[in-house]
Write a protein that holds these residues in place. Structure first.
Motif, PDB file in Angstrom:
ATOM      1  N   PRO A  79     -83.061  44.827 -23.085  1.00  0.00           N
ATOM      2  CA  PRO A  79     -82.234  44.559 -21.914  1.00  0.00           C
ATOM      3  C   PRO A  79     -81.433  43.310 -21.721  1.00  0.00           C
ATOM      4  N   SER A  80     -82.284  42.043 -22.290  1.00  0.00           N
ATOM      5  CA  SER A  80     -81.689  40.795 -22.156  1.00  0.00           C
ATOM      6  C   SER A  80     -82.538  39.938 -23.245  1.00  0.00           C
ATOM      7  N   VAL A  81     -81.792  39.632 -24.088  1.00  0.00           N
ATOM      8  CA  VAL A  81     -82.290  38.821 -25.277  1.00  0.00           C
ATOM      9  C   VAL A  81     -82.305  37.305 -25.024  1.00  0.00           C
ATOM     10  N   HIS A  82     -83.429  36.622 -25.679  1.00  0.00           N
ATOM     11  CA  HIS A  82     -83.666  35.267 -25.477  1.00  0.00           C
ATOM     12  C   HIS A  82     -83.509  34.768 -26.739  1.00  0.00           C
ATOM     13  N   TRP A  83     -83.320  33.477 -26.916  1.00  0.00           N
ATOM     14  CA  TRP A  83     -83.033  32.743 -28.159  1.00  0.00           C
ATOM     15  C   TRP A  83     -84.160  32.986 -29.029  1.00  0.00           C
ATOM     16  N   SER A  84     -85.580  33.095 -28.585  1.00  0.00           N
ATOM     17  CA  SER A  84     -86.779  33.249 -29.414  1.00  0.00           C
ATOM     18  C   SER A  84     -86.684  34.678 -29.940  1.00  0.00           C
ATOM     19  N   ASP A  85     -85.724  35.298 -29.636  1.00  0.00           N
ATOM     20  CA  ASP A  85     -85.661  36.807 -30.280  1.00  0.00           C
ATOM     21  C   ASP A  85     -84.857  36.888 -31.804  1.00  0.00           C
ATOM     22  N   ALA A  86     -84.548  35.687 -32.151  1.00  0.00           N
ATOM     23  CA  ALA A  86     -83.834  35.364 -33.398  1.00  0.00           C
ATOM     24  C   ALA A  86     -84.580  35.697 -34.316  1.00  0.00           C
ATOM     25  N   ALA A  87     -84.306  36.803 -35.315  1.00  0.00           N
ATOM     26  CA  ALA A  87     -85.205  37.132 -36.383  1.00  0.00           C
ATOM     27  C   ALA A  87     -84.672  38.242 -37.075  1.00  0.00           C
ATOM     28  N   GLU A  88     -85.407  38.602 -38.083  1.00  0.00           N
ATOM     29  CA  GLU A  88     -85.090  39.871 -38.740  1.00  0.00           C
ATOM     30  C   GLU A  88     -86.077  41.143 -38.213  1.00  0.00           C
ATOM     31  N   TYR A  89     -85.507  42.165 -37.986  1.00  0.00           N
ATOM     32  CA  TYR A  89     -85.927  43.526 -37.387  1.00  0.00           C
ATOM     33  C   TYR A  89     -85.951  44.369 -38.624  1.00  0.00           C
ATOM     34  N   PHE A  90     -87.135  45.131 -38.886  1.00  0.00           N
ATOM     35  CA  PHE A  90     -87.300  46.161 -39.778  1.00  0.00           C
ATOM     36  C   PHE A  90     -87.714  47.491 -39.128  1.00  0.00           C
ATOM     37  N   CYS A  91     -86.960  48.471 -39.313  1.00  0.00           N
ATOM     38  CA  CYS A  91     -87.593  49.938 -39.185  1.00  0.00           C
ATOM     39  C   CYS A  91     -88.307  50.471 -40.019  1.00  0.00           C
ATOM     40  N   ALA A  92     -89.463  51.268 -39.869  1.00  0.00           N
ATOM     41  CA  ALA A  92     -89.956  51.984 -40.970  1.00  0.00           C
ATOM     42  C   ALA A  92     -90.622  53.311 -40.463  1.00  0.00           C
ATOM     43  N   VAL A  93     -90.661  54.177 -41.312  1.00  0.00           N
ATOM     44  CA  VAL A  93     -91.198  55.445 -41.042  1.00  0.00           C
ATOM     45  C   VAL A  93     -92.132  56.125 -42.064  1.00  0.00           C
ATOM     46  N   GLY A  94     -93.097  56.737 -41.768  1.00  0.00           N
ATOM     47  CA  GLY A  94     -93.828  57.355 -42.453  1.00  0.00           C
ATOM     48  C   GLY A  94     -95.127  58.083 -41.785  1.00  0.00           C
ATOM     49  N   ARG A  95     -95.997  58.830 -42.573  1.00  0.00           N
ATOM     50  CA  ARG A  95     -97.270  59.496 -41.876  1.00  0.00           C
ATOM     51  C   ARG A  95     -98.433  58.655 -42.228  1.00  0.00           C
ATOM     52  N   HIS A  96     -98.470  57.787 -43.187  1.00  0.00           N
ATOM     53  CA  HIS A  96     -99.800  57.032 -43.680  1.00  0.00           C
ATOM     54  C   HIS A  96     -99.430  55.361 -43.820  1.00  0.00           C
ATOM     55  N   ASN A  97    -100.127  54.689 -43.740  1.00  0.00           N
ATOM     56  CA  ASN A  97     -99.913  53.316 -43.606  1.00  0.00           C
ATOM     57  C   ASN A  97     -99.696  52.590 -44.883  1.00  0.00           C
ATOM     58  N   TYR A  98     -99.573  53.572 -46.062  1.00  0.00           N
ATOM     59  CA  TYR A  98     -99.464  53.292 -47.288  1.00  0.00           C
ATOM     60  C   TYR A  98     -97.958  53.890 -47.872  1.00  0.00           C
ATOM     61  N   GLN A  99     -97.581  54.576 -46.917  1.00  0.00           N
ATOM     62  CA  GLN A  99     -96.529  55.479 -47.299  1.00  0.00           C
ATOM     63  C   GLN A  99     -95.179  55.181 -46.659  1.00  0.00           C
ATOM     64  N   LEU A 100     -95.317  54.049 -45.982  1.00  0.00           N
ATOM     65  CA  LEU A 100     -94.090  53.657 -44.991  1.00  0.00           C
ATOM     66  C   LEU A 100     -93.093  53.405 -45.906  1.00  0.00           C
ATOM     67  N   ILE A 101     -91.924  53.945 -45.259  1.00  0.00           N
ATOM     68  CA  ILE A 101     -90.797  53.802 -46.155  1.00  0.00           C
ATOM     69  C   ILE A 101     -89.655  52.651 -44.919  1.00  0.00           C
ATOM     70  N   TRP A 102     -89.390  51.657 -45.675  1.00  0.00           N
ATOM     71  CA  TRP A 102     -88.848  50.562 -44.906  1.00  0.00           C
ATOM     72  C   TRP A 102     -87.188  50.799 -44.943  1.00  0.00           C
ATOM     73  N   GLY A 103     -86.547  50.279 -44.037  1.00  0.00           N
ATOM     74  CA  GLY A 103     -85.109  49.858 -43.961  1.00  0.00           C
ATOM     75  C   GLY A 103     -84.823  48.351 -44.582  1.00  0.00           C
ATOM     76  N   ALA A 104     -83.838  48.201 -44.760  1.00  0.00           N
ATOM     77  CA  ALA A 104     -83.315  46.941 -45.480  1.00  0.00           C
ATOM     78  C   ALA A 104     -83.161  45.729 -44.279  1.00  0.00           C
ATOM     79  N   GLY A 105     -83.696  45.970 -43.168  1.00  0.00           N
ATOM     80  CA  GLY A 105     -83.652  45.025 -41.993  1.00  0.00           C
ATOM     81  C   GLY A 105     -82.192  44.620 -41.317  1.00  0.00           C
ATOM     82  N   THR A 106     -82.266  44.132 -40.290  1.00  0.00           N
ATOM     83  CA  THR A 106     -81.070  43.741 -39.396  1.00  0.00           C
ATOM     84  C   THR A 106     -81.531  42.367 -38.866  1.00  0.00           C
ATOM     85  N   LYS A 107     -80.673  41.205 -39.388  1.00  0.00           N
ATOM     86  CA  LYS A 107     -80.807  39.839 -39.018  1.00  0.00           C
ATOM     87  C   LYS A 107     -80.185  39.853 -37.458  1.00  0.00           C
ATOM     88  N   LEU A 108     -80.905  39.344 -36.637  1.00  0.00           N
ATOM     89  CA  LEU A 108     -80.523  39.136 -35.284  1.00  0.00           C
ATOM     90  C   LEU A 108     -80.018  37.651 -34.995  1.00  0.00           C
TER      91      LEU A 108
END
Lengths: 112, 114
Positions: A79-108
């Motif tokens: 709802p309200s971002v802080h300067w400390s939230d500046a970072a890169e954010y990745f979405c990942a999906v999968g059924r097991h921790n070795y099978q995660l498929i990752w997005g390329a990231g969004t830099k905030l």
């Protein structure tokens, strides 16, 4: 084919404004869904995850995400971002921790 | 409680050389996974070690190999380095072997191949 799309490479938001980062996926079954944050000099940190149940998930640092099965989306919000939230954010999906498929990231980027 | 630690943080190699990267898992974790993260990309799964054996492997050539020690720490070795191996190499630890255990990541080792 299984894939994760984060359509926005960069997003610029003013401090105090709301944030939504988009994540769309293609997966055979209903996957487990994750959002991670990567800050300079820090490892990837799990913000939140969805396995089942309530489709609105609360995470750390005031973040939440909503799973929409019909849209194959798992968008991250704050709802309200802080300067400390500046970072890169990745979405990942999968059924097991070795099978995660990752997005390329969004830099905030946070504007003062 | 120490988190996941990786060494070295940065290194530069030339094509054809070999490199070894090291990882100590979070205290209490027994499973170590390695990832390659190229610039502007998400992490790509290389392999996962549990009980000192490689349990799962991603789509990486045999030039990439690893080892897990009895204390659960791990090494990633890359032979015959190519320019395309330049990337951030991430180690993640978890508990209980291949499954749904939460991944805890280190800060990574940035490899530059010239």
């Amino acid at each position: 084919a299984q894939s994760v799309t984060q359509p926005d490479i960069h997003i610029t938001v003013s401090e105090g404004a709301s944030l939504e980062l988009r994540c769309n996926y293609s997966y055979g079954a209903t996957p487990y869904l994750f959002w991670y944050v990567q800050s300079p000099g820090q490892g990837l940190q799990l913000l939140l995850k969805y396995f089942s149940g309530d489709t609105l998930v609360q995470g750390i640092k005031g973040f939440e995400a909503e799973f929409k099965r019909s849209q194959s989306s798992f968008n991250l919000r704050k709802p309200s971002v802080h300067w400390s939230d500046a970072a890169e954010y990745f979405c990942a999906v999968g059924r097991h921790n070795y099978q995660l498929i990752w997005g390329a990231g969004t830099k905030l980027i946070i504007k003062p | 409680d120490a988190g996941v630690t990786q060494s070295p943080t940065h290194l530069i190699k030339t094509r054809g050389q070999q490199v070894t990267l090291r990882c100590s898992p979070k205290s209490g974790h027994d499973t170590v996974s390695w990832y390659q993260q190229a610039l502007g990309q998400g992490p790509q799964f290389i392999f996962q070690y549990y009980e000192e054996e490689e349990r799962q492997r991603g789509n990486f050539p045999d030039r990439f190999s690893g080892h897990q020690f009895p204390n659960y720490s791990s090494e990633l070795n890359v032979n015959a380095l190519l320019l395309g191996d330049s990337a951030l190499y991430l180690c993640a630890s978890s508990l209980g072997g291949p499954g749904t255990g939460e991944l805890f990541f280190g800060e990574g080792s940035r490899l530059t191949v010239l």
